[in-house]
Design an enzyme around this catalytic site. Structure first.
Site, PDB file in Angstrom:
ATOM      1  N   THR A   1      -3.941  -0.682  -7.549  1.00 50.93           N
ATOM      2  CA  THR A   1      -4.618   0.524  -7.839  1.00 50.93           C
ATOM      3  C   THR A   1      -3.868   1.889  -7.796  1.00 50.93           C
ATOM      4  OG1 THR A   1      -6.574   1.706  -6.744  1.00 50.93           O
ATOM      5  CG2 THR A   1      -4.819   1.131  -5.273  1.00 50.93           C
TER       6      THR A   1
ATOM      7  N   ARG B   1       0.881  -1.180  -0.011  1.00 51.05           N
ATOM      8  CA  ARG B   1      -0.048   0.056  -0.038  1.00 51.05           C
ATOM      9  C   ARG B   1       0.873   1.387  -0.045  1.00 51.05           C
ATOM     10  NH1 ARG B   1      -5.024   1.750  -1.304  1.00 51.05           N
ATOM     11  NH2 ARG B   1      -6.069   2.717   0.412  1.00 51.05           N
TER      12      ARG B   1
ATOM     13  N   THR C   1      -9.479   0.298  -9.764  1.00 48.54           N
ATOM     14  CA  THR C   1      -8.517  -0.289  -9.159  1.00 48.54           C
ATOM     15  C   THR C   1      -8.279  -1.656 -10.179  1.00 48.54           C
ATOM     16  OG1 THR C   1      -8.818   0.367  -6.983  1.00 48.54           O
ATOM     17  CG2 THR C   1      -8.146  -1.994  -7.006  1.00 48.54           C
TER      18      THR C   1
END
Ligand code: GLY
Length: 567
Positions: free
Chosen positions: A395, A102, A377
């Site tokens: 994404t 992330r 995404t």
């Protein structure tokens, strides 16, 4: 060899996609079958590139590397090197793991960076332009996965993506529509001479080349992660930031590191469900929803009947309210995962659900917003000939992220900063409310809904699932699992089935436009629900291990260019 077959892929990819899309009925169809391997992704070319790696003896992780970088070229609205994501895997011996790549808030980010002097959110500041970008994690993540499990050379695995970026490829109608729709944003952020801005509208079959991106991919191929996080590309990212008031620094880039995390694991009617832990809310919310749904006789209640949709909606409202309060980056906030997955907690949480009436909500407050753009995404699922499975959701957040295209390096940056809660109680672009758990802190990861998921039955692999869709990701994965487990659908049928979505706030049920059953809608309205329509919810890419041990792909070709193929 991969390279030689590329032009063939491009030709057959286009043919296969159009024939798939003409499939007669969206339900009661069987997806592509494979005896031993399968790839499902957002575009025929990325699927075929991954599949070719598997054909040549590569494992699921090799194929994931090739598919990921191919998506950055052929699906640039979401496929990326400038974004982030999550990988979930199950090895052939049953070992499971997940990798969190992330994005992170830059070190210079601050809690109120998207507020004006009066403390109000500055319109679109977290969505478009340089400040919206988080520190990208994808390249680090995919290469970490490769370092751990890959067997082929990066040269081989990146060659198809580099070739496609250099030679170009014919865009689909959906891609042409996207480029046309984003023309004004592209001009606003990148100027009128931006190469994706044309005087005439883009059309299906037009060729697009990403030559600068080919150079960046070559640096990654030759230098690994330092080809992106240090040197020329890092300099180009920082220069780009400086030109538009962005915050990402050279230290942010060189310091980025993806993290191995223990997956979230639970059960649903005898199936073992494995999914992504925080900072994704996906796994926790999915398992809460499944715990709630298990208490009802969903098979008897029927697929997409008003009774079933009402119960799913009531479960979803409660779970998304929990998400808003309790979920965030576990490195910065003590996320009560155990409490949220405790059957006693959920029993109490869902005990106020009534079968014949929408629950009055004290919690529906002001500040409801519409989803202001389609949610983007991308997800791909892979099963290799050795029995390993990989589910990756990655994404840029919105279509083409924050729309900033890094000059010289040739890729879009994410607008993942909008996945933080810019101001407690005020919704983001998905209408999601957040609290302190997801407030902006330097170097923190923003909360996600991405839900790469693997399902086992009796100790064997059963399904690999995932989808884009922002806040609707969790509910799409939830319904697709139920379609197979409760409604005995095959993979493609489960993916094709109409989906609904609700999320506490805004207080409504989203229904896909193609829904034609007016009676169901009427009954839901009689129960007190507000209905709103969306063109489509999610673009699933899934794989099912069938009872006869063959693999069935389920790719969302009725909602996108998604394509599954096996052998
Ligand atoms: N950017 C969408 C998500 O992470 O949920």
């Amino acid at each position: 060899m991969l390279r030689n077959r590329l032009s063939l892929f491009i030709a057959i990819g286009t043919i296969i996609l159009s024939s798939c899309q003409k499939n007669s009925s969206p339900t009661s169809v069987i997806g592509p079958l494979g005896d031993s391997a399968m790839v499902a992704s957002a575009h025929p070319l990325s699927t075929q590139i991954g599949l070719q790696v598997l054909r040549e003896g590569g494992n699921a992780f090799d194929a994931a590397v090739a598919t990921h970088f191919a998506l950055a070229v052929v699906y640039p609205r979401a496929g990326n090197v400038g974004g982030g994501g999550f990988a979930l895997y199950r090895m052939k011996d049953g070992e499971i793991g997940s990798l969190d790549f992330r994005e992170k808030a830059p070190a210079r980010a601050s809690r109120d960076m998207f507020l004006d002097e009066q403390g109000n959110i500055v319109d679109r500041l977290s969505i478009i332009g340089h400040k919206a970008a988080g520190v990208p994690g994808s390249v680090d993540g995919i290469l970490k996965l490769y370092d751990q499990f890959g067997t082929k050379s990066l040269r081989e695995l990146l060659a198809p993506a580099i070739d496609l970026a250099t030679s170009g490829y014919a865009i689909t109608q959906d891609q042409a529509d996207e480029y046309n729709a984003k023309r004004d944003d592209f001009i606003q952020v990148n100027g009128p001479d931006f190469f994706l801005v044309k005087n005439e509208p883009w059309q299906e079959g037009d060729t697009v080349k990403y030559t600068e991106l080919a150079g960046t991919l070559a640096l990654i191929r030759d230098q690994g992660r330092s080809g992106f996080y240090e040197g020329i590309v890092a300099d180009q990212i920082v220069k780009e930031m400086e030109s538009g008031g962005g915050l990402i620094s050279l230290d942010d880039l060189s310091g980025y590191s993806s993290k191995w995390r223990d997956p979230i694991v639970g059960n649903y009617r005898g199936y073992k469900v494995i999914s992504m832990p925080p900072p994704s809310s996906g796994g926790v919310a999915l398992l809460q929803l499944l715990q709630g749904s298990e208490k009802y006789d969903i098979p008897a209640m029927g697929h997409n009947t008003p009774e079933t949709i009402h119960i799913l909606t009531e479960l979803e409202r409660r779970v998304y309210a929990d998400r808003a309060t309790h979920l965030g980056d576990p490195d910065y906030y003590d996320v009560p995962v155990q409490m949220l997955l405790d059957p006693a907690y959920n029993k109490k949480r869902f005990s106020t659900i009534q079968k014949d009436k929408k629950t009055d909500s004290q919690d529906v407050k002001e500040g409801e917003v519409d989803i202001i753009e389609s949610v983007q995404t991308t997800h791909f699922s892979i099963v290799d000939t050795y029995g390993n499975a990989v589910a990756i959701t990655t994404t840029l957040n919105s279509y083409f992220g924050c729309k900033v295209y890094v000059d010289g390096a040739g890729f879009f940056l994410n607008n993942e900063m909008d996945d933080f809660s810019s101001k407690p109680g005020v919704p983001n672009q998905f209408g999601l409310i957040g609290d302190d758990a997801n407030a902006i802190v330097p170097n923190k990861r923003m909360l996600s809904s991405m839900t790469p998921t693997i399902v086992e039955k009796d100790g064997n692999l059963k399904m690999v699932l995932g989808t884009p869709g922002g806040s609707t990701i969790i509910t799409s994965v939830f319904q697709t699992i139920m379609n197979v487990v409760d409604h005995e659908m095959g993979m493609q049928e489960a993916v094709n089935a109409n989906r609904t979505h609700s999320q506490w706030l805004p207080d409504r049920i989203l229904i896909e436009e193609r829904w034609t059953d007016g009676e169901t809608i009427k009954k839901l309205e009689q129960l007190g629900h507000v209905i709103e329509y969306r063109k489509a919810l999610g673009k699933m890419d899934c794989i099912l291990l069938r009872a006869d041990s063959t693999l069935e792909g389920g790719a969302d070709y009725t909602r996108g260019d998604n394509y599954a193929e096996g052998f």
